[in-house]
Design an enzyme around this catalytic site. Structure first.
Site, PDB file in Angstrom:
ATOM      1  N   HIS A  69       0.817  -1.216   0.000  1.00  0.00           N
ATOM      2  CA  HIS A  69       0.000   0.000   0.000  1.00  0.00           C
ATOM      3  C   HIS A  69       0.850   1.266   0.000  1.00  0.00           C
ATOM      4  O   HIS A  69       1.970   1.271   0.522  1.00  0.00           O
ATOM      5  CB  HIS A  69      -0.898   0.033   1.241  1.00  0.00           C
ATOM      6  CG  HIS A  69      -1.993  -0.993   1.217  1.00  0.00           C
ATOM      7  ND1 HIS A  69      -3.166  -0.798   0.538  1.00  0.00           N
ATOM      8  CD2 HIS A  69      -2.087  -2.226   1.778  1.00  0.00           C
ATOM      9  CE1 HIS A  69      -3.947  -1.873   0.686  1.00  0.00           C
ATOM     10  NE2 HIS A  69      -3.312  -2.756   1.437  1.00  0.00           N
TER      11      HIS A  69
ATOM     12  N   ARG B 218      -8.387 -11.382   8.970  1.00  0.00           N
ATOM     13  CA  ARG B 218      -7.558 -10.274   9.439  1.00  0.00           C
ATOM     14  C   ARG B 218      -7.498 -10.331  10.969  1.00  0.00           C
ATOM     15  O   ARG B 218      -8.509 -10.589  11.618  1.00  0.00           O
ATOM     16  CB  ARG B 218      -8.168  -8.937   9.030  1.00  0.00           C
ATOM     17  CG  ARG B 218      -8.498  -8.807   7.543  1.00  0.00           C
ATOM     18  CD  ARG B 218      -9.386  -7.578   7.367  1.00  0.00           C
ATOM     19  NE  ARG B 218      -9.769  -7.316   5.993  1.00  0.00           N
ATOM     20  CZ  ARG B 218     -10.853  -7.813   5.404  1.00  0.00           C
ATOM     21  NH1 ARG B 218     -11.639  -8.654   6.051  1.00  0.00           N
ATOM     22  NH2 ARG B 218     -11.163  -7.479   4.163  1.00  0.00           N
TER      23      ARG B 218
END
Lengths: 481, 417
Positions: free
Chosen positions: A49, A310
């Site tokens: 990212h 996650r």
């Protein structure tokens, strides 16, 4: 006695192991599963990212931006494959545009490099398969893609090459404080260590509790993905996000480092930390949302689907701290954990220094890792040279991806032992093509049986218990199979 | 050296094509096979039922291919095994890789593609749930049992009633496994009737039509599946879910022609057959490159594969002799009730020949006709007692009929009487 014991061989644990491998200390990684990168690190989006969407002045923002900048150098050293393909956050109306401007502000504050707000024409010129209703987008040139498990495996292999011990198939059952540090207990072992680093991902709260630290709680959030055939892999050239709404990053459409197209993830809270089931409704949600980004997406080209979890917490930011003397917790490392992992490793090293650990650089640190042999990246001349040296490179095992026996033997002869079909899959890509192992699984198993001297009946797909064959067939009387 | 003919694939299609060309006098023929022996998928098909049409006797798969392999010994056909074709170009270059010679480029005057097909996987049909061991395509399980000598599991559920699924239901039962049922999404089976009788009914294995698998359960090894009935729109009916304990799920949910080489070559494909678009001589849209067998469209009987391979062989020989054809084409279209028609194009030329057209229907029909229309006028029709998607239909079309109407397109339709 170890100086440092890292619990959990996911990307964070392996990044820390590789960082600490540079110093003259005794380090081990304790992992419950039979292979590294077997939890959250094996099933996520694989995005490096930019760092524009993390809240400013948080660890997430700081470590993501710093981690991003480390990938090029890391890939030079470890050769796991990194492509700086850039990303777009696509907006479809005025409201989205306002969000995009906010993201741009945040990105600027986070010191993200190479971001800009771009118009429809620019987007469609570069990404012709994006929905023509697109309005504007945030472009981030520093974003990229990796294979999350190959990255983790590369970190682990290089750490092991430099003396870090990987203690696999060893679930931690208890942790005791000792005079000099801690005693980590497993079913049949005890590991004495001065420092414990808890990078157990989904189970990091459980590990902390074992050591008496009760104030952490992981609430797993499931994300489901669809993977498409390479035939349509070039439909996206960059990572295509949608404008985030109500805390969700939205479904992304991205090329993978191996040339497939991937879409996902959704986000569902689940109770069970081992619930990796995909759901009919979840997969439908992912598919439908992806069509907003790319209306022409052909659902008949899906080759597989999977889910990942996650390691989220209710609080926003990563927790990385020496909670008690000698016990470093890394908890709530969800997105952008993969991108941040190399920066997290440096951060943890500083925590150890501050805690009084002496870190003397090794003189013989091996910084580079020999990459896996990839015939699909070689010229015909190079292939012929390779086959001349070793005939097994002329024997194609996987038809879909044209992977040779030599490439499989290469991954079996590395410093992290591999003993499952999925382990080979994640390293050499066999069984990951469009036939999903229909043709090559029997042949891969034969190679494993021969090379690792394993009985065919003992070969597992993944962890213990995931046997592939139940028995031998009936043997005719007087005959033999 | 340039070969007259290179055949890609040494399964039933490739063997029949090469032998036919050799019998007709073509020299310099090469068969390239990726496995270590010829025969293709027939090697693992140890059940009988092959060759009834072609040889008028009931053979096993290996027996069927052996008939061709024996003939091969008396021919001048060259065979290389354990060799992967990496690429076929439109200039008829064949890029190959093997242990012995490494990477090489071979040249040919004509090429026949006979790569066969592969099975649809779990991913392709999007079954939700976990990803435990124990989920196999039926063909992979067949290979484990018949060629490797291993039993994949002991309590079995089969999804899809394609022929391999039916055959495997019997095979696993004979090996001592318990087959709990065959579940089929459609209201009819896609398998041959004789297989339903001989593989399921004879062993009391239930066939549940209009059923699907909603989810697979298990973390390491499969523990069970949830099945449900579906309505006429193939949507699961709420309240009909049933959990079935099993350690093995076999998928027999369709076959896909394996056309990676054709795609890279730039050959135009038919979306419905998932194989190349071909003329009546089985020539693809790249001149001199032909296709036959399951790479072209999935057949239910190997006998028809052999038959089609011989057509392609003749086509390749004619191409070598006369070069590229300059004539126009009449397109063949699948109309009402028909899912596909092969060949997709017929050359407009003077000929007395009959052309055998192959097609499949979209559902089960009783007492129906397949009619052929040109510009709205019926030019041919044939009656069938029963038509079903699982059994390929064929009819012999007179070339004259087509020439007389000199049309751009003929349409095939099912008409219920």
């Amino acid at each position: 006695m170890y100086d440092v014991s890292i619990i959990g061989a996911g990307v964070v644990g392996c990044a820390i192991a590789r960082e600490l491998a540079k110093y003259d200390i005794k380090v081990c990684v304790v992992e419950k599963d039979g292979d590294v990168s077997n939890g959250t690190s094996k099933a996520n989006s694989g995005i490096v990212h930019g760092g524009y969407d993390s809240a400013p002045n948080t660890l997430k923002a700081k470590l993501c931006v710093k981690g991003n900048e480390m990938f090029k150098q890391l890939d030079n050293e470890l050769k796991f494959g990194f492509k700086k393909c850039g990303s777009y956050v696509l907006g479809f109306d005025e409201n989205d545009h306002k969000e995009i401007l906010k993201l741009y502000e945040k990105g600027t504050e986070n010191k993200v490099r190479n971001i800009s707000v771009v118009e429809k024409e620019f987007i469609l010129a570069n990404e012709p398969n994006v929905n023509p209703d697109v309005h504007s987008a945030l472009f981030c040139g520093s974003a990229g893609i990796i294979s999350p498990f190959e990255f983790t495996i590369a970190l682990a292999e290089n750490a092991a090459d430099n003396g870090v011990e990987f203690i696999l198939e060893t679930p931690v059952t208890g942790i005791e404080k000792t005079e000099e540090g801690y005693k980590i207990k497993s079913n049949d072992k005890e590991i004495l260590t001065k420092y414990v680093i808890n990078s157990a991902g989904l189970f990091s709260d459980k590990i902390a509790k074992m050591a008496g630290m009760n104030n952490f709680e992981i609430t797993p959030r499931k994300g489901e993905y669809l993977l498409f055939d390479k035939e349509i892999g070039s439909m996206a050239k960059s990572v295509l996000f949608q404008t985030p709404k109500e805390g969700s990053k939205g479904i992304l459409v991205t090329p993978t480092i191996h040339g497939n197209l991937m879409v996902g993830p959704n986000a569902t809270y689940v109770d069970d930390k081992e619930d990796l089931d995909t759901t009919k409704s979840g997969l439908a949600e992912v598919g439908e949302n992806a069509k907003k980004t790319m209306p022409e997406l052909d659902m008949s080209k899906i080759i597989t689907q999977y889910a990942g979890l996650r390691s989220s917490m209710e609080s926003y930011d990563f927790i990385i701290e020496e909670t008690e003397k000698g016990f470093v917790n890394l908890i709530g490392i969800d997105s952008p954990g993969l991108t941040s992992s190399p920066a997290i490793a440096l951060y943890v090293k500083d925590i150890l220094l501050d805690s009084g650990m002496e870190l003397k650089e090794k003189v013989n640190f091996i910084s580079h890792r020999t990459p896996y042999i990839r015939m699909d990246r070689m010229s015909n001349e190079e292939i012929n040279e390779l086959i001349e040296q070793d005939k097994s490179f002329g024997k194609i095992v996987c038809r879909c991806e044209s992977i040779s026996e030599g490439e499989i033997l290469d991954v079996l002869r590395r410093s992290i032992p591999v003993n499952s079909v999925d382990g080979i899959k994640r390293r050499a890509r066999v069984t990951s093509g469009r036939c999903q192992g229909g043709f090559c699984t029997p042949r891969v198993m034969e190679i494993m049986s021969r090379e690792l001297k394993m009985d065919m009946l003992d070969i597992n797909k993944g962890n213990k218990g995931s046997y592939i064959l139940a028995d031998k067939t009936k043997t005719p009387k007087g005959g033999k199979m | 050296m340039t070969y007259d003919l290179i055949v890609v694939g040494g399964g039933p299609a490739g063997l029949a094509a090469a032998l036919k060309a050799s019998e007709e006098g073509l020299e310099n023929i090469l068969i390239i096979e990726r496995d270590y022996m010829l025969g293709g998928i027939l090697n693992q098909c140890i059940h009988n039922g092959f060759g009834l049409h072609k040889f008028k006797e009931e053979l096993t798969g290996p027996e069927y291919s052996q008939k061709y392999i024996e003939k091969l010994k008396d021919s001048s056909i060259e065979v290389i095994t354990e060799t992967m074709v990496m690429k076929v170009t439109e200039d008829r270059e064949v890029h190959v890789l093997n242990e012995k010679d490494g990477f090489r480029v071979l040249k040919a005057k004509s090429i026949i593609l006979a790569m066969g097909c592969r099975e649809r996987t779990r991913g392709a049909i999007n079954i939700a749930g976990g990803r435990p061991a124990g989920v196999f395509t039926a063909g992979t399980a067949q290979r484990f049992i018949n060629l490797e000598g291993y039993l994949p599991g002991k309590e079995v559920v089969i999804l899809g009633s394609g022929d391999i699924g039916l055959i495997m239901a019997r095979r696993m039962t004979l090996e001592g496994a318990k087959v709990k049922g065959v579940f089929e999404l459609m209201p009819y089976s896609n398998g041959l009737t004789r297989n339903i009788v001989q593989c399921l009914e004879d062993y009391d294995i239930p066939l549940k039509l209009s059923h699907t698998i909603l989810s697979v359960h298990g973390k390491e090894r499969l523990e069970g599946v949830t099945v449900a009935k579906v309505d006429e729109n193939l949507k699961p009916i709420e309240g009909t879910q049933e959990y079935i304990k099993c350690d093995t799920l076999l998928l027999s949910v369709g076959l896909i022609p394996e056309n990676e080489l054709s795609n890279v070559c730039g050959i135009e494909m038919d979306r419905r057959t998932k194989g190349p678009i071909v003329t009546e001589s089985r020539e693809t849209t790249k001149s001199g490159i032909f296709a036959c067998g399951n790479v072209l469209h999935v057949h239910d009987l190997v006998d028809y594969v052999s038959e089609e391979a011989e057509i392609a062989a003749k086509g390749a020989m004619e191409y070598i002799k006369n070069g590229k054809s300059e004539s126009g084409y009449t397109l063949t279209k699948a109309g009402q009730g028909i899912t596909y028609v092969v060949p997709q194009k017929i050359k407009k030329c003077e000929s007395e020949d009959k052309i055998k057209m192959y097609m499949r229907v979209d559902k089960v029909y009783s007492d129906a006709k397949i009619k052929v229309y040109s510009n709205g006028n019926e030019i041919f029709s044939k009656s069938f007692e029963r038509l079903m998607p699982g059994e390929m239909a064929s009819l012999n079309l007179n070339m004259k009929n087509i020439q007389e109407c000199d049309t751009e397109e003929i349409v095939f339709e099912v008409e219920v009487l």
